[in-house]
Enzyme design. Structure first.
Site, short mmCIF file in Angstrom:
data_model
loop_
_atom_site.label_atom_id
_atom_site.label_comp_id
_atom_site.label_asym_id
_atom_site.label_seq_id
_atom_site.Cartn_x
_atom_site.Cartn_y
_atom_site.Cartn_z
N ASP A 23 -19.59 16.48 42.70
CA ASP A 23 -19.38 15.08 42.00
C ASP A 23 -18.40 14.45 43.01
O ASP A 23 -17.89 15.05 43.56
CB ASP A 23 -19.03 15.26 40.57
CG ASP A 23 -18.52 13.98 40.07
OD1 ASP A 23 -19.41 12.90 40.23
OD2 ASP A 23 -17.41 13.76 39.33
N SER A 24 -18.25 13.11 42.72
CA SER A 24 -17.22 12.34 43.54
C SER A 24 -15.71 12.91 43.03
O SER A 24 -14.95 12.70 43.91
CB SER A 24 -17.29 10.95 42.98
OG SER A 24 -17.01 10.79 41.63
N CYS A 86 -23.47 13.97 39.60
CA CYS A 86 -22.81 12.36 39.74
C CYS A 86 -24.30 11.42 39.67
O CYS A 86 -25.02 11.43 40.14
CB CYS A 86 -22.29 12.38 41.20
SG CYS A 86 -21.63 10.81 41.45
N GLU A 165 -9.94 10.32 36.71
CA GLU A 165 -9.62 11.29 37.45
C GLU A 165 -8.17 12.06 37.71
O GLU A 165 -8.12 12.86 37.79
CB GLU A 165 -9.75 10.66 39.05
CG GLU A 165 -10.98 10.77 39.81
CD GLU A 165 -11.56 12.01 40.09
OE1 GLU A 165 -10.90 12.62 41.03
OE2 GLU A 165 -12.64 12.53 39.85
N CYS A 197 -22.16 8.17 33.44
CA CYS A 197 -21.50 8.53 34.48
C CYS A 197 -20.64 9.96 33.92
O CYS A 197 -20.40 10.05 32.67
CB CYS A 197 -20.22 7.49 34.63
SG CYS A 197 -18.74 8.29 35.61
N HIS A 199 -18.16 11.49 34.34
CA HIS A 199 -16.60 11.35 33.98
C HIS A 199 -16.58 11.06 32.48
O HIS A 199 -15.50 11.49 31.87
CB HIS A 199 -15.89 10.33 34.82
CG HIS A 199 -15.47 10.59 36.20
ND1 HIS A 199 -16.38 10.71 37.06
CD2 HIS A 199 -14.12 11.14 36.73
CE1 HIS A 199 -15.82 11.20 38.35
NE2 HIS A 199 -14.62 11.33 38.00
N1 DGL Z 1 -19.14 10.79 38.20
C1 DGL Z 1 -19.80 9.88 38.69
C2 DGL Z 1 -20.88 9.19 38.17
O1 DGL Z 1 -21.59 9.97 37.36
C3 DGL Z 1 -19.06 8.88 39.75
C4 DGL Z 1 -18.21 8.00 39.39
C5 DGL Z 1 -17.48 7.44 40.55
O2 DGL Z 1 -17.05 8.23 41.39
O3 DGL Z 1 -17.49 6.28 40.62
O4 DGL Z 1 -21.61 8.19 38.50
#
Ligand code: DGL
Length: 277
Positions: A23-24, A86, A165, A197, A199
Site C-alpha cells: 500500500d502507499s 490500495c 498515516e 480507501c 486507510h
Molecule cells: N490506502 C490507499 C487507498 O486505498 C491510498 C491512500 C493514499 O495514499 O492516498 O486508496
C-alpha cells in the site's frame, strides 16, 4: 457430493503460501489483518511506501513506478502472489502491472459498489475515496457497470489517508476531516457508504458516528481476503507449513510502523526498513 460454501467455510490449509501485500502506507494493514484471519498459516509480507504517501493526489506515472519497485521487493522476498492493498494503486496501475507480469497472480482492491447495492434500501450510495481513485477510468467503468438507476455520491477525501498515516484515528485532525467529508454525504441522503480507501477502515468507528446509525458502511477487506484464500489453492508451489510469519517493511520510519502495527494488528510481526526501493 455436497456443495462447498468456500465463502463461509474455507477449507483448512495444509501448506503455507507466501503472499506479498503493499500500500502507499499503513492503510493496507486493514487488508493484511483480514488476510491473517483467513489464512492463519500463510507467510505474509507487507510493504508500506510511507515515504511516498499519500498516493491519492499523485501522478499516475509516479504511482506505477512505485508499485513496480514494491512489487519487485516483495517478489525478491519470496512472494508467490501480490495483493495491491490500495484502491488508488489498483485503479491507476493494476492493468499495467498485470501486462508487465503475466506470470504473477495479482489481486487488487476496488470500492465495494456491488455489496453497497445489495445493502442500500433507498438506492442512494456514497463512496469515500481518494481523488485518484474517483477520477480513474477503471473506477468510472466500475461505476457505470453497476449503478444504473442509483444515485451515486462520489466523495473525494483529500487529507484523510495522510492524517491516518500517523496511526491515530482518534486525533482531532481526523475528526475534522471526517466531519468535512461526511457532511455532503449526509446532505445527499445516502443510506450506504463505501469505504473506498484501505486507510479508512481504521477510522470506521468515527465515520459511522459522523454519518449516524441509519447509514451502513461497506469495507471489502474480508471479501478480498476470501478471494486470496481461494486463489492460493492454484499456486504452483507452496512452501511446507511453518509457523506463520508476518514481515513488514517501510520506506518511512520503521519505529513508526512498528508502533502503528502494534495498535492495529493482533498478531506478531517483525519490521524492517525498505532499503534501496
Ligand atoms: N490506502 C490507499 C487507498 O486505498 C491510498 C491512500 C493514499 O495514499 O492516498 O486508496
Amino acid at each position: 457430493m455436497l456443495p462447498l460454501d468456500t465463502d463461509r467455510n474455507p477449507p483448512p490449509s495444509t501448506a503455507a503460501p507466501c503472499i506479498g501485500v503493499f500500500d502507499s502506507g499503513v492503510g493496507g494493514l486493514s487488508v493484511l489483518r483480514a488476510l491473517r484471519r483467513q489464512l492463519p498459516q500463510a507467510e505474509l509480507l507487507y510493504a508500506a511506501d510511507s515515504a511516498h504517501a499519500p498516493y491519492g493526489e499523485r501522478d499516475p506515472a509516479f504511482i506505477l513506478a512505485r508499485c513496480e519497485s514494491l512489487l519487485a521487493h516483495l517478489r525478491r522476498a519470496g512472494a508467490q502472489m501480490i495483493v495491491v492493498a490500495c484502491n488508488t494503486a489498483t485503479a491507476v496501475a493494476i492493468e499495467a502491472l498485470r501486462n508487465a507480469h503475466p506470470d504473477l497472480m495479482l489481486v487488487g482492491v476496488e470500492p465495494g459498489l456491488k455489496p453497497a447495492l445489495a445493502l442500500s434500501r433507498n438506492r442512494r450510495i456514497g463512496v469515500m475515496a481518494t481523488q485518484g481513485t474517483l477520477a480513474s477510468a477503471r473506477f468510472l467503468r466500475l461505476a457505470e457497470a453497476h449503478t444504473a438507476g442509483i444515485h451515486l455520491h462520489l466523495q473525494p477525501c483529500p487529507g484523510l489517508a495522510q492524517a491516518l498515516e500517523t496511526g491515530n484515528a482518534d486525533s482531532a485532525e481526523v475528526g475534522e476531516l471526517i466531519a468535512r467529508h461526511t457532511t455532503p454525504l449526509r446532505n445527499a441522503g445516502v443510506d450506504t457508504v463505501v469505504l473506498g480507501c484501505t486507510h479508512y477502515p481504521f477510522a470506521a468507528h468515527r465515520i459511522a458516528e459522523a454519518l449516524g446509525s441509519t447509514v451502513a458502511l461497506v469495507d471489502t477487506s474480508e471479501a478480498v481476503a476470501r478471494q486470496v484464500q481461494r486463489l492460493t489453492s492454484a499456486l504452483p508451489s507452496q512452501k511446507a507449513a511453518a509457523p506463520a510469519q508476518t514481515s513488514l517493511w517501510t520506506s518511512g520510519d520503521p519505529a513508526q510502523l512498528a508502533h502503528i502495527a502494534a495498535r492495529w494488528l493482533d498478531f506478531e510481526f517483525n519490521v524492517q526498513r525498505l532499503a534501496g526501493v
